[in-house]
Design a protein around this motif. Structure first.
Motif, PDB file in Angstrom:
ATOM      1  N   ARG A  73      37.487  -5.138   4.558  1.00 17.21           N
ATOM      2  CA  ARG A  73      38.053  -5.429   5.881  1.00 17.21           C
ATOM      3  C   ARG A  73      39.444  -6.041   5.765  1.00 17.21           C
ATOM      4  NH1 ARG A  73      34.089  -6.243  10.649  1.00 17.21           N
ATOM      5  NH2 ARG A  73      32.267  -5.077   9.977  1.00 17.21           N
ATOM      6  N   HIS A  74      39.656  -6.891   4.766  1.00 15.18           N
ATOM      7  CA  HIS A  74      40.984  -7.484   4.597  1.00 15.18           C
ATOM      8  C   HIS A  74      42.021  -6.404   4.280  1.00 15.18           C
ATOM      9  CE1 HIS A  74      39.077 -11.301   4.906  1.00 15.18           C
ATOM     10  NE2 HIS A  74      38.503 -11.265   3.709  1.00 15.18           N
ATOM     11  N   ALA A  75      41.628  -5.445   3.446  1.00 18.19           N
ATOM     12  CA  ALA A  75      42.531  -4.343   3.111  1.00 18.19           C
ATOM     13  C   ALA A  75      42.848  -3.508   4.342  1.00 18.19           C
ATOM     14  CB  ALA A  75      41.910  -3.466   2.018  1.00 18.19           C
ATOM     15  N   LEU A  78      45.363  -5.459   6.693  1.00 17.17           N
ATOM     16  CA  LEU A  78      46.746  -5.399   6.216  1.00 17.17           C
ATOM     17  C   LEU A  78      47.316  -3.989   6.371  1.00 17.17           C
ATOM     18  CD1 LEU A  78      49.157  -6.699   4.812  1.00 17.17           C
ATOM     19  CD2 LEU A  78      48.075  -6.175   2.609  1.00 17.17           C
ATOM     20  N   GLY A  79      46.533  -3.001   5.984  1.00 13.82           N
ATOM     21  CA  GLY A  79      46.995  -1.622   6.095  1.00 13.82           C
ATOM     22  C   GLY A  79      47.215  -1.186   7.523  1.00 13.82           C
ATOM     23  N   MET A  80      46.369  -1.639   8.450  1.00  8.86           N
ATOM     24  CA  MET A  80      46.515  -1.251   9.845  1.00  8.86           C
ATOM     25  C   MET A  80      47.730  -1.916  10.485  1.00  8.86           C
ATOM     26  SD  MET A  80      44.566   1.099  10.792  1.00  8.86           S
ATOM     27  CE  MET A  80      44.979   0.953  12.547  1.00  8.86           C
ATOM     28  N   LEU A  81      48.086  -3.113  10.027  1.00 11.69           N
ATOM     29  CA  LEU A  81      49.317  -3.731  10.512  1.00 11.69           C
ATOM     30  C   LEU A  81      50.514  -2.868  10.122  1.00 11.69           C
ATOM     31  CD1 LEU A  81      50.965  -5.998  11.778  1.00 11.69           C
ATOM     32  CD2 LEU A  81      50.809  -7.238   9.600  1.00 11.69           C
ATOM     33  N   LEU A 128      47.017   7.035   6.809  1.00 12.32           N
ATOM     34  CA  LEU A 128      46.720   5.650   6.451  1.00 12.32           C
ATOM     35  C   LEU A 128      45.513   5.137   7.224  1.00 12.32           C
ATOM     36  CD1 LEU A 128      50.199   3.877   6.161  1.00 12.32           C
ATOM     37  CD2 LEU A 128      48.454   4.050   4.382  1.00 12.32           C
ATOM     38  N   TRP A 129      45.522   5.364   8.533  1.00  9.90           N
ATOM     39  CA  TRP A 129      44.416   4.918   9.380  1.00  9.90           C
ATOM     40  C   TRP A 129      43.087   5.483   8.884  1.00  9.90           C
ATOM     41  CZ3 TRP A 129      41.486   8.340  12.478  1.00  9.90           C
ATOM     42  CH2 TRP A 129      40.533   7.704  13.293  1.00  9.90           C
ATOM     43  N   ALA A 130      43.056   6.773   8.623  1.00  7.69           N
ATOM     44  CA  ALA A 130      41.816   7.409   8.190  1.00  7.69           C
ATOM     45  C   ALA A 130      41.418   6.947   6.793  1.00  7.69           C
ATOM     46  CB  ALA A 130      41.980   8.931   8.227  1.00  7.69           C
ATOM     47  N   GLY A 131      42.386   6.923   5.874  1.00  8.25           N
ATOM     48  CA  GLY A 131      42.075   6.522   4.514  1.00  8.25           C
ATOM     49  C   GLY A 131      41.588   5.088   4.424  1.00  8.25           C
ATOM     50  N   LEU A 132      42.223   4.202   5.176  1.00  2.94           N
ATOM     51  CA  LEU A 132      41.813   2.794   5.166  1.00  2.94           C
ATOM     52  C   LEU A 132      40.397   2.623   5.700  1.00  2.94           C
ATOM     53  CD1 LEU A 132      45.138   1.242   6.473  1.00  2.94           C
ATOM     54  CD2 LEU A 132      44.086   0.727   4.262  1.00  2.94           C
ATOM     55  N   HIS A 133      40.051   3.388   6.720  1.00  3.48           N
ATOM     56  CA  HIS A 133      38.732   3.227   7.329  1.00  3.48           C
ATOM     57  C   HIS A 133      37.606   3.822   6.494  1.00  3.48           C
ATOM     58  CE1 HIS A 133      40.923   1.864  10.854  1.00  3.48           C
ATOM     59  NE2 HIS A 133      39.767   1.485  11.386  1.00  3.48           N
ATOM     60  N   LEU A 134      37.967   4.527   5.422  1.00  2.00           N
ATOM     61  CA  LEU A 134      36.931   4.979   4.498  1.00  2.00           C
ATOM     62  C   LEU A 134      36.293   3.802   3.763  1.00  2.00           C
ATOM     63  CD1 LEU A 134      38.533   8.141   2.857  1.00  2.00           C
ATOM     64  CD2 LEU A 134      36.375   8.080   4.127  1.00  2.00           C
ATOM     65  N   LEU A 135      37.092   2.760   3.506  1.00  3.61           N
ATOM     66  CA  LEU A 135      36.603   1.635   2.702  1.00  3.61           C
ATOM     67  C   LEU A 135      35.367   0.966   3.300  1.00  3.61           C
ATOM     68  CD1 LEU A 135      39.960  -0.059   1.603  1.00  3.61           C
ATOM     69  CD2 LEU A 135      38.319   1.146   0.144  1.00  3.61           C
ATOM     70  N   ALA A 221      36.074  -5.716  14.246  1.00  2.00           N
ATOM     71  CA  ALA A 221      36.938  -5.441  13.101  1.00  2.00           C
ATOM     72  C   ALA A 221      37.180  -6.696  12.265  1.00  2.00           C
ATOM     73  CB  ALA A 221      38.287  -4.895  13.585  1.00  2.00           C
ATOM     74  N   LEU A 222      36.675  -7.823  12.704  1.00  2.00           N
ATOM     75  CA  LEU A 222      36.913  -9.082  12.005  1.00  2.00           C
ATOM     76  C   LEU A 222      35.735  -9.453  11.095  1.00  2.00           C
ATOM     77  CD1 LEU A 222      38.445 -11.087  14.983  1.00  2.00           C
ATOM     78  CD2 LEU A 222      39.662 -10.008  13.068  1.00  2.00           C
TER      79      LEU A 222
END
Length: 222
Positions: A73-75, A78-81, A128-135, A221-222
């Motif tokens: 979630r932390h990643a 940061l990535g979504m910002l 980025l949005w899609a890749g980050l949400h894979l985590l 998301a938190l």
């Protein structure tokens, strides 16, 4: 929802994203509602289908592939910002390489701004949005959802490049691309006030996404 239903929604999603932008179909629609009307209608359709697809993934059969870890979630935060800032800085700016450029006749290849780094900032943001949400979403349905969308965004770059090269002509496209590649990565902003405003908007959108996430997506998301 069954896997068949999820696959059906996926198919409709790609159908609504590919058919309207085909040159022959797009020209007929644009002739009726104008370029701005097409952009608005296509944006609304895209967002609506994306929301439906995300909703469908959340209701598909659950099959976990990996567990969520706290750092995931932390990643994503940061990535979504960064993603929100990319979108805020790039939208509505001249970009002859992109499908969403505005006032492209005003584009200065010597001062390309974010286009110097990303020829297609919106597609980069989508990937980025899609890749980050894979985590944090390690179940099969969401891996399919975000994995395919990330691939769609990456493949879209080559597709748009071919289309723009065809529209502009090989010579003009190659010359413009080379000129942008030779420009400095960082240049003085044409308007510091506008840049500051866009950054504030990007941060505000990021904050809004955090706040609205449990109400729109159904998960905090938190």
């Amino acid at each position: 929802m069954t896997w068949t239903g999820f696959a059906f929604v996926f198919g409709v999603f790609f159908l609504t994203h590919s058919v309207p932008v085909r040159p022959a179909i797009k020209s007929r629609i644009t002739a009726r509602i104008g370029p701005r009307g097409f952009t608005v209608a296509y944006s609304i359709l895209s967002l609506g289908m994306l929301a439906l697809l995300i909703w469908s993934a959340g209701r598909a059969p659950y099959l976990q592939l990996w567990a969520q870890m706290p750092w995931h979630r932390h990643a994503v935060h940061l990535g979504m910002l960064v993603t929100c800032l990319i979108v805020a800085i790039s939208l509505g700016r001249p970009n002859p390489f992109s499908f969403g450029g505005a006032r492209n006749s005003e584009f200065d290849p010597a001062r390309p701004g974010i286009v110097r780094i990303f020829r297609h900032p919106v597609l980069v943001a989508l990937a980025l949005w899609a890749g980050l949400h894979l985590l944090p979403n390690g179940d099969l349905a969401h891996v399919l959802l975000f994995g395919v969308l990330a691939g769609f965004a990456i493949a879209g770059r080559a597709l748009i490049n071919r289309r723009k090269r065809r529209q502009m002509g090989d010579g003009a496209w190659t010359e413009l691309n080379a000129a942008v590649a030779q420009a400095p990565i960082f240049t003085r902003a044409a308007s510091w006030a506008e840049l500051a405003f866009r950054i504030v908007v990007g941060v505000a959108v990021f904050a809004a996404l955090l706040i609205l996430h449990p109400y729109v997506i159904g998960v905090s998301a938190l």
